[in-house]
Every structure is written in C-alpha cells, then in structure tokens.
Design an enzyme around this catalytic site. Structure first.
Site, mmCIF file in Angstrom:
data_model
loop_
_atom_site.group_PDB
_atom_site.id
_atom_site.type_symbol
_atom_site.label_atom_id
_atom_site.label_comp_id
_atom_site.label_asym_id
_atom_site.label_seq_id
_atom_site.Cartn_x
_atom_site.Cartn_y
_atom_site.Cartn_z
ATOM 1 N N HIS A 168 -3.105 6.027 3.513
ATOM 2 C CA HIS A 168 -4.020 4.956 3.100
ATOM 3 C C HIS A 168 -3.525 3.591 3.591
ATOM 4 O O HIS A 168 -4.315 2.748 4.051
ATOM 5 C CB HIS A 168 -4.141 4.980 1.578
ATOM 6 C CG HIS A 168 -5.136 4.038 0.995
ATOM 7 N ND1 HIS A 168 -4.870 2.698 0.802
ATOM 8 C CD2 HIS A 168 -6.392 4.236 0.531
ATOM 9 C CE1 HIS A 168 -5.915 2.107 0.252
ATOM 10 N NE2 HIS A 168 -6.868 3.020 0.075
ATOM 11 N N SER B 277 -11.240 -0.440 -0.584
ATOM 12 C CA SER B 277 -9.915 -0.549 0.022
ATOM 13 C C SER B 277 -9.981 -1.063 1.448
ATOM 14 O O SER B 277 -8.970 -1.540 1.985
ATOM 15 C CB SER B 277 -9.214 0.822 0.023
ATOM 16 O OG SER B 277 -8.783 1.172 -1.263
ATOM 17 N N ASP C 100 0.835 -1.200 0.000
ATOM 18 C CA ASP C 100 0.000 0.000 0.000
ATOM 19 C C ASP C 100 0.871 1.251 0.000
ATOM 20 O O ASP C 100 2.010 1.215 -0.452
ATOM 21 C CB ASP C 100 -0.923 -0.035 1.228
ATOM 22 C CG ASP C 100 -2.291 0.560 0.965
ATOM 23 O OD1 ASP C 100 -2.358 1.760 0.655
ATOM 24 O OD2 ASP C 100 -3.293 -0.163 1.081
#
Length: 728
Positions: free
Chosen positions: A433, A620, A312
C-alpha cells in the site's frame, strides 16, 4: 548491525521519587475493569469522550517473546512455529508450511511481535479452547481482541499505555509520576516531547482500558491511551462477485496508441493515468474529471526541491519508477538514526545499532522494503494461487473453503477456488500500500517507460508504520510523524483512514503543526461511506481528502460530510479496472516468483504479469494526489514564503465543483440527512469513526459530498505564483 535484546532491558524499573497526589494505585483497577467488562462496558477515552469497544469472541492474540528459543537448528518466525505447534497438537502430525491447523484455527502475523489466532465464527472463549497449546516458552502473553461496535476490525489490547505529560514537565518528574502510579517505564517516545510508553504492573487484558482512563484524570498528565495493536489490512476491491463475469478490462495498446497528445513524459503509461489527464479515457465532449497536473508540468512546475513524507506500509523504494525520487539523508542532519539512508521503519521492533557502537541501538529498521521473513510468510499463499489446481487449492485451505461455502452455498468448486486465488493475490499485492501511495506522488518513469507521479521531480521520504497484516500502534505513528517533521519535510501524507481516534497522536499532531507552520499534513477521509471523515483526517489543521471517480461522481466508498475539505480522483476498480488509479506495485520483487513460472497474463489488480503496476481505488490515493499538488505549489515557492494556512486557502479557493455531479442516490440521501440532521442515522445521534464532531449546520449538497471541490493543480500553482510575486 541489527540485534535483538530482551524486552526487559528496555525498561526502567524500581523508579524512585514520589509526587504528593491523592490517587488510587492502578493495581486496584483490575477488579474494577473486570466488572466493567462483565457489564459489557468497554471503552477508552478520547478528550473525555468515551469510544465504545466490544469483545471479539472468536479471536485471541499472542505476544511473542523477544528472542524465543527454538528446538530446531534453523531460525523461523515465531508465528510459523505457533502454527506448526497448533497443527501438531490438533492433528498429531506436522503439516506443510502453510497448512491451516485443524479445528478451523488460523494464525496470521501482526508485524514481527504479535500474531492473531482466529477460530470459526460462533466460537466462545478461544483462550480456554486452545488452553495449554498456548503455554509455550516463545509466547510471552495472550491478549484479548476487541472491535468497534458493528465493525469487523481487530484491536489487540496490550499492557502498554502511551502517556503524555503537560508541557514543561521534566523527565525526572515524569518518571516519578510513572512510578507513583505503579507503572513501569518502557521508554520515552522518540521525536516527541513528554510522551512515554509505559506498562502497568499486574495490569493486563481489558483492565488496561480502565487504567488508561483513570490516568487521564491525574494532574500533570495530558493524555493516556492504550497502545492498541490495530489490524487494518487494506481491503482490495476486485471488479466481481462470485460467479460474475469480469468487466471489460484495459486494452493497453489501443489506449496508448489512441493518444496523440504530446506530454513531458512521452512513451509512458500516462494515457492510462486519468487522474492526471482524463481526456484519453474520457474524450471530448465529456468534461474533464482529473486534477490537471499535465498543464502544470508543461508550465515548468514538477515539484523540484520539495520533500513529501509517505507514512504508510511497505514502501519498495527501489521500484524503477521510484528509485530516482527517493529521499536520501543529507550529511547535515544532526540526529541520524543508525544506518539511516532513506527513511525508517517504525513498525519493526528489532534493535538496529551502528557498527561497533552498542550505545547507538534504537528500535526500528532503516529499510522500509519487504524483508526475507515477510516474503517467507506471503510467498506460499501467493505462489499457491498460481500453481495449485482448483481441487488442491481448496484442499490446502479447508477453513477458507468452508467459509466460502457458507457464504455462497450455490458456488461451484471452480468459483470458490477462483475466489481464493483473488484473496491470496490481493493480500500479497496490498502489503505494498505504501508503494502504491508513493507512486501517486512522485513516480518518475525511466527510459520513457512507466507511470508518472503528480509531482515527478519531488522527493519522497519513506516512513513505514504498518507491519504485515495491517499492524499499527499509536506509539509507532506518534514517532513517525515526529520523525518526518524532524527531517524538515514539506508535506506529510497519511493514507490512513480508519484508525481509532487517539488522544496522544492528536496532541503530537498539534505540537508538530505548531512547531512547523509551513508543514502541510494531508490525510484520506476514509472508505466507510459515512457522514464524517475518519481519523486522523478529522484532526483540525489536517487536510481531509475524499475520492471521486472517472465520471466525476463521489465514489461509492468515500466518506463525506463533516470535516471533508477537498476531493481528488480515488478510482473505482469495482466498475472497471481501467477506472482505478494506476500506480507502482510491489510483487515484481524477485522473491515472489522464485521457483515458479511467471504468468503470461495480468492478474488481480495488476496491469502486467508480475504486478509492477497496479490499478487501485480508495481515498488512500486521492490524498496523495493532493499531497502531490501541494508539492507542485511548494515548488513554485522555493523560499517557502507561504504558510500552511495560505497554501490551504489557495488549494480550496482554486478547487471547483464544475467537473463534478451528484448521483441521484447521493442527492436523495442528502435530502434525508437535511431532514433528520447531519451527522445522524435515522435521527439517532452516532459517534463518528474519528471521534471528532464536525460542523453540523446545513450545507449545500456539493459541500456535503465534495468539501470545497475537486483539486485543480494548474490553478493552484498559478495562484501560488501570484501570491509569491507580492513578496518581491
């Protein structure tokens, strides 16, 4: 020790040896590709399928020299120097740190090697307009920017190509073939076999596409794909539009005090984590819409001795709720990278070397957390959103303000300033994120405070592939997947739903899955609300996960249809902040608040004033929920007797449609799609974002939107226990 070396030292030139193949030299493709570009026929190849691209006329990218000389004594990021030089050239003076260049030009970094220059909409030929301003010693090249048709993504075309050779091709044969076709070897890709990063001599710009397409027809080459720099910034949804009143937000004390349920983690924020147990926010008689993780914990299943790789963006693994579950490299690993302790950053193009051993140098960084240079970029925008008045904020960013005025002509100055604040705060927050994803999987609250991951006793391996601005390349992702597999992880989580389909990455995924039959790879289906999951979720063998909301409906953004395997809660903060997925944030890092007073109230998606916890939405976060469930399942199988296929089957067979309902809008759309054909729009065939066509036969509405259904952690763990018992 980390150092930079000139990029040319990483290349191998003047390679010798020829393979007797009849083929045109690739330097002839320049003119051919230019003709194709003039005709508007830009594409690259994915398993002999053309993936069309279009030019972005208002953007251009630059590649920085590896170690640019500086006229000032202090070191500064190259993108910042470019911004200053454009400012000086167009205004004649030096502006403040983050004043935007005149004439509406905006510069933003893409990782630590590239920057994207954006001009106002409607601008033609940005390179010609900027002209000599880009002829700087610290700029190695200017690069074209493309996009997918009808999309707004930014795809930078570099001179690099990822070439994969057929199995059993020796390195000598590969090098000879590379030289034969007028290519320059940059380096072999790590943690994979037979894949190389090359660049064409005298081939640049859009001609690279045609060069890669020609290489796919060369005997001995398995695939060739441009090493695009894709910009995929996570778009943070905020529950408002300009002028709208915010929805009722979280009354933290009321929710926490309203839950008398005893859990394995008392005092934590668990009552707000509806994806684990929806009853505190959705009490009886409403049906539960969570994954029933709490019951699995209560039966003693928390993911012990399981490692999940999180591939990620920034992963701030020193967050209080993550520090105890981050993977630490064991001494038994045979091929440690220099300085490797807890994961690797493949987005960084610096060289890291073991102390006193220059031969050990390798690309990347052993730290996936935010660097000082990255803080230097993000901090001014972030801090200005808190400290500047409305008038000062709009004056500091005139181009952005003009865009808001064009889009919302009736918006007041106060509303436009508030929109800018949200934009800057969301940008800073969304850089983490990867931290959000890791929290969903393996957060473990400390001293009774904090959030709980789906598998709070599992470990996570942080693997960074995104630079600032959502910068990612196929080469970085190919190496990252191979690295995670080499570290013998049990599950790989890919919360990457909008990547360009990539032949080389698909080949790498197949190779990894074949070599590791117990490894499970999970990916997000995508946030495009389209029939057909995105890439890499569509790769066969990867579990594709869509998203549901607190009500048990498909979220408005979740992709569905072809390729969808399962669904899990993904949240919908566009409805209410409390309906998002609560997880670990990153803006609590001290550097964000240096020099300014910390706010007294939460802001944006943050649950607390510094953003230690955030409420987010997206496939996600439904994907890591499933990765966490798999960690619970593998924890029940300590001897790893069950294969990937067996675990996947159990996961699907224990999922259910019972907690889910279709909205009338989805039901009506299904009726239309059933009539005109699945995978089509208005009866016109379309190319799915994944580039992979899925099953188009008629299926039920539930299967169309939810795959095999909502994941059930407790039922899955119980089924694993029964399956394992048969081996005894």
């Amino acid at each position: 020790m980390k150092r930079l070396l000139p990029w040319s030292l990483l290349t191998v030139g003047c390679l010798v040896g020829l393979i007797d193949l009849v083929r045109y030299p690739l330097d002839r493709t320049v003119a051919m590709a230019q003709t194709a570009a003039d005709e508007g026929d830009l594409y690259y190849t994915f398993y002999d399928q053309r993936i069309p691209l279009v030019e972005r006329t208002n953007q251009i990218a630059v590649e920085f020299s590896p170690n640019p000389s500086l006229t000032r004594g202090e070191q500064e990021p190259a993108y910042l120097r470019l911004q200053r030089d454009l400012q000086a050239a167009t205004q004649g003076t030096r502006g403040g740190l983050h004043d935007q260049p005149a004439a509406g030009v905006e510069v933003r970094p893409l990782g630590n090697r590239y920057a994207l220059i954006e001009l106002p909409e409607g601008t033609r030929s940005p390179a010609a307009r900027l002209g000599p301003q880009l002829e700087q010693p610290y700029i190695a090249a200017t690069l074209p920017v493309l996009s997918r048709p009808e999309a707004e993504d930014s795809i930078v075309v570099t001179p690099e190509i990822v070439v994969s050779f057929e199995p059993n091709t020796t390195e000598g044969q590969a090098r000879s073939l590379i030289a034969q076709y007028n290519l320059e070897l940059i380096r072999p890709l790590r943690f994979t076999e037979g894949r190389y990063l090359v660049r064409g001599r005298n081939i640049a710009g859009e001609a690279v596409l045609d060069a890669a397409n020609q290489l796919t027809a060369v005997p001995g080459i398995q695939s060739a794909t441009p090493n695009f720099v894709q910009s995929l910034p996570y778009r943070v949804a905020v529950p408002d539009v300009l002028g709208a009143e915010p929805a009722a937000e979280i009354d933290l004390q009321q929710v926490l005090s309203g839950s008398a349920e005893t859990t394995p983690y008392p005092g934590s924020l668990l009552p707000l984590q509806w994806h684990l147990n929806s009853q505190p926010l959705r009490p009886r008689p409403y049906r539960r819409t969570d994954i029933r993780a709490v019951e699995a914990w209560e039966q003693g299943h928390s993911g012990e001795e399981v490692v999940v790789a999180v591939i990620d963006s920034l992963i701030q693994w020193d967050h209080p709720d993550l520090a105890n579950t981050v993977y630490t490299l064991p001494a038994t690993v045979e091929d440690p990278l220099p300085g490797e302790v807890s994961g690797w950053d493949f987005s960084n193009t610096d060289l890291t070397c073991a102390k006193g051993d220059p031969d050990s140098c390798t690309l990347g960084d052993p730290d996936t957390r935010i660097s000082n240079a990255e803080l230097d970029f993000v901090r001014p925008y972030f801090q200005n959103s808190f400290v500047l008045s409305d008038a000062a904020l709009l004056a500091a960013y005139p181009r952005r303000d003009q865009n808001l005025q064009d889009r919302y002509p009736n918006a007041t100055a106060e509303q436009r300033a508030d929109a800018l604040r949200r934009t800057f705060q969301s940008y800073a927050s969304s850089q983490f994120h990867g931290t959000w994803t890791a929290g969903v999987i393996a957060a473990q609250p400390q001293n009774g405070q904090g959030i709980v991951g789906v598998a709070p006793e599992a470990e996570f391996l942080p693997v960074r592939v995104f630079g600032l601005g959502g910068e990612i390349t196929p080469a970085a992702l190919i190496e990252a997947v191979g690295y995670a597999a080499a570290r013998e992880v049990d599950v790989i989580n890919l919360s990457l739903g909008s990547l360009l389909p990539n032949w080389g990455l698909t080949d790498q995924m197949f190779a990894v899955l074949d070599r590791h039959p117990d490894l499970v790879i999970v990916a997000s289906a995508g946030n495009d609300s389209l029939d057909g999951v995105g890439f890499p979720a569509a790769i066969p063998g990867v579990i594709a996960v869509g998203a549901t909301n607190l009500e048990g409906n498909r979220t408005a953004y979740s992709s569905y249809g072809a390729g969808l395997d399962l669904v899990a809660p993904g949240g919908e903060v566009a409805r209410r902040l409390r309906e998002g997925i609560l997880t670990t944030g990153g803006t609590w890092v001290e550097g964000f608040w240096t020099g300014i007073a910390r706010p007294e109230e939460p802001w944006g998606l943050a649950l607390d004033p510094i953003g230690q916890y955030v409420s987010v939405q997206g496939t996600s976060f439904s994907a890591p929920a499933v990765s966490g469930v798999l960690a619970l399942m593998k924890g029940q199988d300590p001897d790893r007797q069950l294969s990937r296929e067996q675990l996947t089957t159990i996961l699907q067979e224990t999922a259910s449609y019972a907690p889910l309902t279709l909205t009338q809008a989805d039901a009506n759309q299904y009726r239309v799609q059933a009539e005109v054909g699945f995978g089509t729009t208005l009866a016109i065939p379309t190319v799915r974002p994944s580039g992979i066509e899925g099953e188009l036969d008629p299926i039920s509405p539930e299967a169309y939107y939810y795959g095999r259904g909502l994941v059930n952690a407790t039922a899955a763990v119980e089924a694993v226990a029964m399956a394992v018992e048969k081996f005894r």
